[in-house]
Design a protein around this motif. Structure first.
Motif, PDB file in Angstrom:
ATOM      1  N   CYS A   1       0.839  -1.190   0.000  1.00  0.00           N
ATOM      2  CA  CYS A   1       0.000   0.000   0.000  1.00  0.00           C
ATOM      3  C   CYS A   1       0.878   1.244   0.000  1.00  0.00           C
ATOM      4  O   CYS A   1       1.778   1.373   0.821  1.00  0.00           O
TER       5      CYS A   1
ATOM      6  N   CYS B   1      -0.315   3.437   3.387  1.00  0.00           N
ATOM      7  CA  CYS B   1       0.034   3.105   4.775  1.00  0.00           C
ATOM      8  C   CYS B   1       1.196   2.121   4.880  1.00  0.00           C
ATOM      9  O   CYS B   1       1.639   1.799   5.975  1.00  0.00           O
TER      10      CYS B   1
ATOM     11  N   CYS C   1      -6.175  -2.577   0.031  1.00  0.00           N
ATOM     12  CA  CYS C   1      -5.276  -2.765   1.166  1.00  0.00           C
ATOM     13  C   CYS C   1      -6.052  -3.386   2.332  1.00  0.00           C
ATOM     14  O   CYS C   1      -7.141  -2.931   2.669  1.00  0.00           O
TER      15      CYS C   1
ATOM     16  N   CYS D   1      -6.126  -0.344   5.271  1.00  0.00           N
ATOM     17  CA  CYS D   1      -6.817   0.942   5.126  1.00  0.00           C
ATOM     18  C   CYS D   1      -7.766   0.964   3.927  1.00  0.00           C
ATOM     19  O   CYS D   1      -8.354   1.997   3.643  1.00  0.00           O
TER      20      CYS D   1
ATOM     21  N   SER E   1      -7.204   1.127   0.890  1.00  0.00           N
ATOM     22  CA  SER E   1      -6.762   1.965  -0.220  1.00  0.00           C
ATOM     23  C   SER E   1      -6.602   1.118  -1.483  1.00  0.00           C
ATOM     24  O   SER E   1      -6.306  -0.071  -1.421  1.00  0.00           O
TER      25      SER E   1
HETATM   26 ZN   LIG Z   1      -3.116   0.812   3.281  1.00  0.00          ZN
END
Ligand SMILES: [Zn+2]
Length: 136
Positions: free
Chosen positions: A24, A27, A38, A41, A43
């Motif tokens: 990611c 993060c 991810c 998070c 993402s």
């Molecule tokens: Zn992430």
């Protein structure tokens, strides 16, 4: 929506003894086997990275019942490995007698081996699974 790293690409890489994951960019968490987002998070901003395949055993199970056409392979031990990069991945454990394994396996260091446990008819396509052996 397109997936960055498909399960097929992941499996193809495994057959070449490469363990791929997604890192990611937001993060830094590494996700493998690959997912759309991810695992931390959610993402979508991820890039493909190659993982070491080194880690330690978190839990294991020994299978005594073979799936169809694989009677020669039982019993075998399946381990859940926490990779040094963070994600947990399932694989088969080699170099041991499955009837002899016990709780001492937990926490043992392993590395991904050179052989790949082929997928069976219940796996997605011709998927492969990592094969782990003890780190020497
Ligand atoms: Zn992430």
């Amino acid at each position: 929506m397109e997936q960055k790293l498909t399960f097929k690409e992941f499996s193809e890489a495994l057959k070449k003894n490469k363990l791929l994951g997604l890192k990611c960019k937001d993060c830094g968490t590494i996700t493998t086997p690959p997912k759309m987002v991810c695992r931390k998070c959610t993402s979508l901003n991820m890039e493909i990275v190659e993982l070491t395949g080194n880690g330690k055993i978190q839990t294991f199970t020994t299978a005594y019942v073979a799936s169809e056409g694989r009677k020669d392979e039982v019993p075998y031990t399946i381990v859940l490995v926490e990779l040094d990069e963070g994600p947990w991945i399932m694989g088969n454990l080699t170099d041991i007698d499955p009837s002899q394994v016990g709780m001492e396996l937990i926490g043992k260091r392993v590395k991904m081996g050179h052989k790949i446990f082929p997928g069976d008819k219940y796996s997605a396509g011709d998927g492969a699974r990592p094969l782990f052996s003890f780190e020497s």
